[in-house]
Design an enzyme around this catalytic site. Structure first.
Site, PDB file in Angstrom:
ATOM      1  N   VAL A 161       1.140  -3.832   3.772  1.00 45.15           N
ATOM      2  CA  VAL A 161       1.103  -5.141   4.422  1.00 45.15           C
ATOM      3  C   VAL A 161       2.341  -5.996   4.114  1.00 45.15           C
ATOM      4  CG1 VAL A 161      -1.415  -5.300   4.692  1.00 45.15           C
ATOM      5  CG2 VAL A 161      -0.337  -6.187   2.616  1.00 45.15           C
ATOM      6  N   TYR A 174      -3.768  -2.245 -10.189  1.00 45.30           N
ATOM      7  CA  TYR A 174      -3.655  -2.093  -8.724  1.00 45.30           C
ATOM      8  C   TYR A 174      -2.773  -3.190  -8.106  1.00 45.30           C
ATOM      9  CZ  TYR A 174      -5.011  -2.178  -3.813  1.00 45.30           C
ATOM     10  OH  TYR A 174      -4.974  -2.203  -2.443  1.00 45.30           O
ATOM     11  N   SER A 208       0.792  -1.240   0.000  1.00 43.13           N
ATOM     12  CA  SER A 208       0.000   0.000   0.000  1.00 43.13           C
ATOM     13  C   SER A 208       0.818   1.280   0.000  1.00 43.13           C
ATOM     14  CB  SER A 208      -0.945   0.005   1.200  1.00 43.13           C
ATOM     15  OG  SER A 208      -2.052  -0.781   0.898  1.00 43.13           O
TER      16      SER A 208
HETATM   17  N1  GLU Z   1      -2.372  -5.296  -1.996  1.00 41.20           N
HETATM   18  C1  GLU Z   1      -2.914  -5.189  -0.661  1.00 41.20           C
HETATM   19  C2  GLU Z   1      -4.417  -5.333  -0.693  1.00 41.20           C
HETATM   20  O1  GLU Z   1      -5.046  -4.744  -1.504  1.00 41.20           O
HETATM   21  C3  GLU Z   1      -2.503  -3.871  -0.075  1.00 41.20           C
HETATM   22  C4  GLU Z   1      -2.927  -3.707   1.350  1.00 41.20           C
HETATM   23  C5  GLU Z   1      -1.899  -3.006   2.184  1.00 41.20           C
HETATM   24  O2  GLU Z   1      -0.727  -2.992   1.917  1.00 41.20           O
HETATM   25  O3  GLU Z   1      -2.306  -2.439   3.187  1.00 41.20           O
HETATM   26  O4  GLU Z   1      -4.988  -6.030   0.077  1.00 41.20           O
END
Ligand code: GLU
Length: 309
Positions: free
Chosen positions: A261, A191, A64
């Site tokens: 994350v 994304y 993120s």
């Molecule tokens: N790719 C992760 C998701 O969409 C990113 C979430 C994050 O890093 O907080 O769940």
């Protein structure tokens, strides 16, 4: 004058016994394989000095944190018009919450929760094929970091494409409210690739240096955004950068920041430095446990330029 290298070394030494704390994100299967025993920090000051500790040079999945770079691109494309598509208020709920989205008729609370970031990605696509939008982001991040070796980890992107059911739900929901223009699979394709950007703490701190230096990167001389826009991106990170842990992060660290994350946290000390810390184990709200503690220690030992000593 604080000896930044000595401060980083002391933080690293004190936290070494705690390396491995927290829980690695396992809802993305490829991330579940990460060795939790990693910990690094990098600080790049506005006068171009780089300080490192631990695994500062080891790339990890920025997840993120990529939302900050996409937001910068989207603001560059549509300016303030972006705020018709996404709000600017802290969410107070989980990063992938769908409940709030229904209440607010498909307009996500802010660009840093998943729904908001997906809407921002849709804006950046602006009629382009997914491949072109991914290329644009990768070129932008390489330019920001002044480092052509930044890559996207295809395995992580694929893994999330196969399991990102909640993100598909969020995107479909927004599409139903006409807040997504492109086909949902295309937007999520971009994304998931942006989240799969693989960068070290050092590359991340360099890429974000423009936010600490009134919109320009003092190491490369590149002007990225206006001082006003840099200030506003920082304001959003301070209020919304850590999901429902944003208040807690502001309280303990007192710097604008964005977590991912993959275990990274990027933070900005305006006028002073950009900082990245990373360790894969997460706390309950999905922010890196050790990186958050490390940043708290760093702010306490150097003083917060945002809230004072
Ligand atoms: N790719 C992760 C998701 O969409 C990113 C979430 C994050 O890093 O907080 O769940």
């Amino acid at each position: 004058m604080v000896d930044l290298q000595a401060v980083l070394d002391s933080i690293y030494k004190e936290l070494t016994p705690r390396i491995g704390e927290g829980k690695v994100a396992d809802y993305i299967p490829e991330l579940a394989k990460i060795d939790p025993h990693q910990f690094g920090m990098a600080v790049v000051t506005v006068d171009g000095k780089i300080y490192r500790a631990g695994d500062a040079g080891v790339p990890f999945s920025i997840q993120s944190i990529s939302k900050v770079f996409m937001l910068t691109l989207a603001l560059g494309k549509v300016g303030e018009g972006l705020w018709k598509r996404v709000g600017r208020e802290p969410s107070g709920s989980a990063f992938n919450s769908i409940v709030q989205l229904e209440h607010e008729h498909g307009i996500p609370r802010n660009p840093f929760i998943n729904a908001g970031a997906i809407a921002v990605t849709d804006v950046v696509m602006a009629g382009h094929a997914p491949r072109e939008a991914i290329g644009e982001l990768l070129r932008f991040v390489r330019y920001l970091a002044d480092d052509e070796s930044v890559t996207i980890d295809e395995k992580v992107a694929r893994s999330e494409t196969q399991t990102g059911y909640r993100n598909f739900a969020l995107a479909n929901f927004m599409r139903a409210y006409k807040n997504i223009d492109h086909p949902v699979e295309h937007v999520l394709g971009v994304y998931f690739h942006q989240c799969a950007l693989s960068m070290s703490c050092e590359q991340l701190a360099k890429a974000g240096l423009f936010l600490a230096a009134r919109g320009s990167n003092p190491m490369t001389g590149h002007s990225v955004v206006s001082p006003k826009r840099a200030r506003r991106i920082n304001a959003l990170m301070l209020t919304c950068g850590h999901y429902d842990g944003s208040g807690d992060f502001a309280y303990h660290v007192g710097l604008p920041g964005k977590s991912g994350v993959g275990g990274g946290i990027f933070a900005v000390a305006p006028g002073v430095a950009s900082i990245a810390a990373g360790s894969p184990g997460l706390n309950k709200v999905g922010n890196s446990q050790l990186a958050a503690v490390a940043l708290e220690m760093l702010a306490a030992r150097t003083g917060s330029p945002v809230f004072g000593g």
